[in-house]
Design a protein around this motif. Structure first.
Motif, PDB file in Angstrom:
ATOM      1  N   ALA A 170       0.856  -1.050  -0.163  1.00 24.98           N
ATOM      2  CA  ALA A 170      -0.303   0.081   0.074  1.00 24.98           C
ATOM      3  C   ALA A 170       0.903   1.174  -0.009  1.00 24.98           C
ATOM      4  N   VAL A 171       0.335   2.209  -0.732  1.00 21.86           N
ATOM      5  CA  VAL A 171       1.205   3.580  -0.513  1.00 21.86           C
ATOM      6  C   VAL A 171       0.179   4.513  -0.166  1.00 21.86           C
ATOM      7  N   LEU A 172       0.889   5.266   0.766  1.00 19.31           N
ATOM      8  CA  LEU A 172       0.146   6.539   1.616  1.00 19.31           C
ATOM      9  C   LEU A 172       0.947   7.715   1.359  1.00 19.31           C
ATOM     10  N   LEU A 173       0.253   8.790   0.728  1.00 18.58           N
ATOM     11  CA  LEU A 173       0.885   9.916   0.389  1.00 18.58           C
ATOM     12  C   LEU A 173       0.399  10.854   1.446  1.00 18.58           C
ATOM     13  N   ILE A 174       1.114  11.596   2.075  1.00 21.29           N
ATOM     14  CA  ILE A 174       0.722  12.629   3.158  1.00 21.29           C
ATOM     15  C   ILE A 174       1.152  14.048   2.819  1.00 21.29           C
ATOM     16  N   ASP A 175       0.386  15.019   2.571  1.00 19.81           N
ATOM     17  CA  ASP A 175       0.571  16.317   2.539  1.00 19.81           C
ATOM     18  C   ASP A 175      -0.077  17.136   3.709  1.00 19.81           C
ATOM     19  N   LEU A 176       0.558  18.150   4.237  1.00 21.08           N
ATOM     20  CA  LEU A 176       0.495  18.645   5.602  1.00 21.08           C
ATOM     21  C   LEU A 176      -0.544  19.799   5.370  1.00 21.08           C
ATOM     22  N   ASP A 177      -1.486  19.981   6.342  1.00 21.68           N
ATOM     23  CA  ASP A 177      -2.492  20.998   6.285  1.00 21.68           C
ATOM     24  C   ASP A 177      -1.937  22.332   7.140  1.00 21.68           C
ATOM     25  N   GLY A 178      -1.973  23.266   6.845  1.00 18.32           N
ATOM     26  CA  GLY A 178      -1.711  24.516   7.547  1.00 18.32           C
ATOM     27  C   GLY A 178      -0.396  24.671   7.737  1.00 18.32           C
ATOM     28  N   PHE A 179       0.475  24.052   6.869  1.00 20.83           N
ATOM     29  CA  PHE A 179       1.812  24.280   7.136  1.00 20.83           C
ATOM     30  C   PHE A 179       2.374  25.699   6.566  1.00 20.83           C
ATOM     31  N   LYS A 180       1.861  26.325   5.504  1.00 23.12           N
ATOM     32  CA  LYS A 180       2.308  27.622   5.180  1.00 23.12           C
ATOM     33  C   LYS A 180       2.170  28.899   6.064  1.00 23.12           C
ATOM     34  N   PRO A 181       0.935  28.593   6.825  1.00 28.33           N
ATOM     35  CA  PRO A 181       0.901  29.563   7.869  1.00 28.33           C
ATOM     36  C   PRO A 181       2.124  29.558   8.952  1.00 28.33           C
ATOM     37  N   ALA A 183       5.573  10.344   2.203  1.00 27.68           N
ATOM     38  CA  ALA A 183       5.084   9.121   1.775  1.00 27.68           C
ATOM     39  C   ALA A 183       5.364   8.118   2.739  1.00 27.68           C
ATOM     40  N   LEU A 184       4.710   6.964   2.501  1.00 26.48           N
ATOM     41  CA  LEU A 184       4.776   5.801   3.241  1.00 26.48           C
ATOM     42  C   LEU A 184       4.563   4.349   2.313  1.00 26.48           C
ATOM     43  N   LEU A 185       5.397   3.507   2.028  1.00 30.58           N
ATOM     44  CA  LEU A 185       5.298   2.347   1.313  1.00 30.58           C
ATOM     45  C   LEU A 185       5.208   1.209   2.562  1.00 30.58           C
ATOM     46  N   THR A 186       3.969   0.515   2.485  1.00 34.48           N
ATOM     47  CA  THR A 186       4.137  -0.612   3.479  1.00 34.48           C
ATOM     48  C   THR A 186       4.697  -1.812   2.992  1.00 34.48           C
ATOM     49  N   LEU A 206      -2.361  -5.057   2.636  1.00 31.90           N
ATOM     50  CA  LEU A 206      -3.313  -4.525   3.382  1.00 31.90           C
ATOM     51  C   LEU A 206      -4.647  -4.436   2.583  1.00 31.90           C
ATOM     52  N   THR A 207      -5.499  -4.580   3.267  1.00 32.93           N
ATOM     53  CA  THR A 207      -7.174  -4.411   2.483  1.00 32.93           C
ATOM     54  C   THR A 207      -7.344  -3.077   2.405  1.00 32.93           C
ATOM     55  N   GLU A 208      -8.369  -2.579   1.595  1.00 29.98           N
ATOM     56  CA  GLU A 208      -8.719  -1.383   1.530  1.00 29.98           C
ATOM     57  C   GLU A 208      -9.185  -0.640   2.652  1.00 29.98           C
ATOM     58  N   ALA A 268      -3.622   4.138  -1.798  1.00 28.11           N
ATOM     59  CA  ALA A 268      -3.580   3.281  -2.921  1.00 28.11           C
ATOM     60  C   ALA A 268      -3.243   1.985  -2.518  1.00 28.11           C
ATOM     61  N   VAL A 269      -3.952   0.768  -3.057  1.00 25.93           N
ATOM     62  CA  VAL A 269      -3.585  -0.629  -2.422  1.00 25.93           C
ATOM     63  C   VAL A 269      -3.218  -1.473  -3.648  1.00 25.93           C
TER      64      VAL A 269
END
Length: 505
Positions: free
Chosen positions: A384-395, A435-438, A442-444, A478-479
Motif C-alpha cells: 500500500a502507498v500512503l501519500l501525506i500532505d500537511l495542512d496548515g503548514f504555510k501559515p 510518503a509511506l510504502l508498507t 493491506l485491504t482497502e 492506494a492498495v
C-alpha cells in the motif's frame, strides 16, 4: 651478438695491444734468465702507457662524453702520463746497470712516480659515482667491499711476510714496502668496485678489461716478493705488461665507443646481494687450510687466522645489516598495509556517506523521492502507498519563519518514522509532502484505517522552538494486491490525497 663487435676486431691499435699481451706472456714464461724481458719491459710499458694516456685524453675531449667521463678519464690520462715518465726513467736505469735488481723491478724514483700516478687513478676511482640511492645500499656496498679487501689484505700480507722483499735495500726498500701493498689494495678495490657498483660508467667490454687490468696488476704486485725471492722476475714483468696492455685496451675501447655514439649501456639496478664477499670468505679459509697443511703454525699463519676472523665478522655484520633491512622493509610494508586498510575503510565510509546523501533527505533523514521510487519498483506483491500532505503548514512558515518550518518538518518525520513498520519505507518527497510504502499486504479498509491513524498522529500538538504548533495531514491511499505498476499506485494515492485535502476545507 659477440662481445667484441666487428669494428673493434678490425682496430689496428687493439690488434697490436693483443699481440703485445700475448708476447709478454710467452716471453715471461720462457725467458728464465730474464734477459729478453728485462730489455723489453720498460720501452714496452712506455708505449702501452702512451696508448692509454692518448685515448683517455681523447675521451675527455670528446663532445659525446658526459661530465663524469671527462674528469674520470682526465685523471686516467694524467696517471698514465706519469707512468710514462716513470717507465722512461727506469729504462735509463736499466741501460746503466742491466744486471741490478733495481733495474729489473724498479728503483726509488720509479716507485715514487708509480705512487703519484696511482694517486691519480685512485682519485678517478673514488670519484666515480657508485649509483647507490640510499644509506642502506651504501652500507651494504661498504661491508661487501671491506670483506673482499680483508681477504686481499690477508693474501698480500701473508706472501709479503713469507717471502720478504729479497734484493731491495735502502730507500728503494722503504718505497717498495709503502707502495707495493697500497697499489695492490687499490687494484683490488677497483676490481671490487667495478663488480659491486649497480650502475657502471663504462661499456661492458671496457669494464671487463679494467677488471682484468686491476686483477693482473694486483696479482703482480701482491706476489712480487715471492716471485723475486724465487727468481721469477720475468713472470712479474710479464704480468705487469699484460695488466697495462689491458688498461690501454680499455681506454681504446671506450674511446671508440664514445666516438661512435654507443658508449652508453642500460642502467639496470643490480640484485640486492652479491656472491663476491662469500667467495672472499671461502678463499680466506681455503688459504688457512692450505697454510696449516703445508707449513703448520708459523708466524705468518696468524695473519691468515686474523684475516679469516675479520672476514667472518664482516660477513656476520653484513647479514645482521641485511636482517635489519628486512625488518625495516617488513615494518614499512606493515605500515603501508595498515595505511591501505585505513584508506579502504575511509573510502568505504565516504562511499556509504555519499550514497546516503544521494538517497536520503538532508533535513529529515528520511528516504528521498529517488530511493522511494527505487523501492517502489523493486518491491513486488501486495502493498500500500500512503501519500501525506500537511495542512496548515504555510501559515507556520509565514508566521514563525522557515527555521521553525524546517523544525516542524523534522518533527513530522519523527512521527512518521515511529508510525512506520520495521520494513516500511518512510520518505519525504519534497516540500511538506511525505510518503509511506508498507511492506505487509493491506485491504482497502485496513489501508484507510492506517491513513486515519497516521493523520491523527501527525495532527497532535507539538512544541517547536518555544512555539505551540499544530498542523494537520491529508493522507491519500492506494492498495496493490499484486501486479500493479508503481507509477499507477502513486498517481492513485495522489488523487485520493487531494480529494481528502479538498474535504478538509
Amino acid at each position: 651478438m659477440s662481445i667484441v663487435s666487428s669494428p673493434l676486431r678490425r682496430d689496428p691499435v687493439l690488434i697490436v695491444l693483443g699481440l703485445v699481451a700475448l708476447g709478454a706472456f710467452t716471453v715471461g714464461v720462457a725467458d728464465t734468465g730474464g734477459r729478453v724481458m728485462g730489455a723489453l719491459v720498460w720501452p714496452v710499458l712506455v708505449m702501452l702507457c702512451g696508448v692509454a694516456a692518448v685515448n683517455a685524453y681523447r675521451i675527455r675531449r670528446s663532445p659525446h662524453a658526459v661530465d663524469s667521463d671527462r674528469w674520470m678519464w682526465g685523471a686516467v690520462a694524467a696517471g698514465s702520463s706519469i707512468f710514462i715518465l716513470s717507465d722512461a726513467w727506469q729504462f735509463s736505469v736499466y741501460l746503466r746497470d742491466p744486471g741490478s735488481t733495481a733495474a729489473a723491478i724498479g728503483g726509488p724514483v720509479y716507485s715514487a712516480g708509480i705512487v703519484i700516478g696511482t694517486v691519480c687513478l685512485v682519485y678517478a676511482l673514488l670519484r666515480t659515482p657508485l649509483g647507490l640511492v640510499d644509506r642502506h645500499e651504501r652500507v651494504r656496498f661498504l661491508l661487501d667491499a671491506a670483506t673482499v679487501l680483508a681477504f686481499a689484505a690477508t693474501l698480500g700480507c701473508y706472501f709479503t711476510v713469507a717471502a720478504g722483499e729479497a734484493g731491495i735495500a735502502g730507500a728503494g726498500r722503504l718505497i717498495s714496502l709503502l707502495f707495493g701493498p697500497a697499489l695492490y689494495m687499490v687494484a683490488v678495490f677497483s676490481l671490487v668496485k667495478l663488480w659491486l657498483m649497480p650502475v657502471k660508467p663504462f661499456t661492458p667490454l671496457t669494464g671487463a678489461l679494467l677488471s682484468f687490468s686491476a686483477a693482473g696488476e694486483g696479482a703482480a704486485t701482491g706476489f712480487r716478493p715471492m716471485l723475486v725471492a724465487h727468481g721469477h722476475v720475468p713472470w712479474h714483468q710479464g704480468a705487469t705488461v699484460i695488466a697495462v696492455a689491458a688498461l690501454a685496451a680499455a681506454a681504446r675501447v671506450q674511446h671508440l665507443r664514445i666516438r661512435s655514439g654507443r658508449a652508453s649501456r642500460p642502467r639496470d639496478r643490480h640484485r640486492p646481494y652479491s656472491l663476491l664477499p662469500y667467495a672472499a670468505v671461502g678463499g680466506t679459509f681455503a688459504l688457512l687450510i692450505g697454510v696449516l697443511a703445508i707449513n703448520g703454525w708459523r708466524t705468518e699463519t696468524w695473519i691468515v687466522v686474523a684475516g679469516s676472523a675479520l672476514s667472518s665478522a664482516l660477513v656476520v655484520v653484513r647479514q645482521l645489516a641485511a636482517f635489519a633491512d628486512n625488518a625495516r622493509l617488513l615494518a614499512m610494508l606493515d605500515t603501508k598495509v595498515a595505511e591501505l586498510h585505513r584508506s579502504l575503510a575511509e573510502r568505504d565510509r565516504l562511499a556509504a556517506e555519499l550514497e546516503h546523501l544521494a538517497f536520503h533527505d538532508a533535513l529529515t533523514g528520511l528516504a528521498n523521492r529517488a530511493l522511494f521510487e527505487r523501492h517502489l519498483d523493486e518491491q513486488t506483491g501486495a502493498r500500500a502507498v500512503l501519500l501525506i500532505d500537511l495542512d496548515g503548514f504555510k501559515p507556520v512558515n509565514d508566521t514563525y519563519g522557515h527555521a521553525t518550518g524546517d523544525a516542524v518538518l523534522a518533527a513530522v518525520a519523527l512521527r512518521l518514522r515511529a508510525f512506520a513498520g520495521p520494513d516500511d519505507v518512510a520518505a519525504r518527497l519534497g516540500g511538506d509532502e511525505f510518503a509511506l510504502l508498507t511492506a505487509e499486504p493491506l485491504t482497502e479498509d485496513e489501508a484507510r484505517e492506517r491513513a486515519r491513524e497516521l493523520a491523527a498522529a501527525i495532527s497532535l500538538p507539538m512544541t517547536v522552538r518555544g512555539h505551540d504548533i499544530r498542523v494537520g495531514a491529508s493522507v491519500g491511499v492506494a492498495v496493490d494486491h499484486g501486479g500493479r505498476d508503481g507509477t499507477e499506485l502513486v498517481h492513485e494515492a495522489d488523487v485520493a490525497m487531494y480529494a481528502e485535502k479538498a474535504g478538509h476545507r
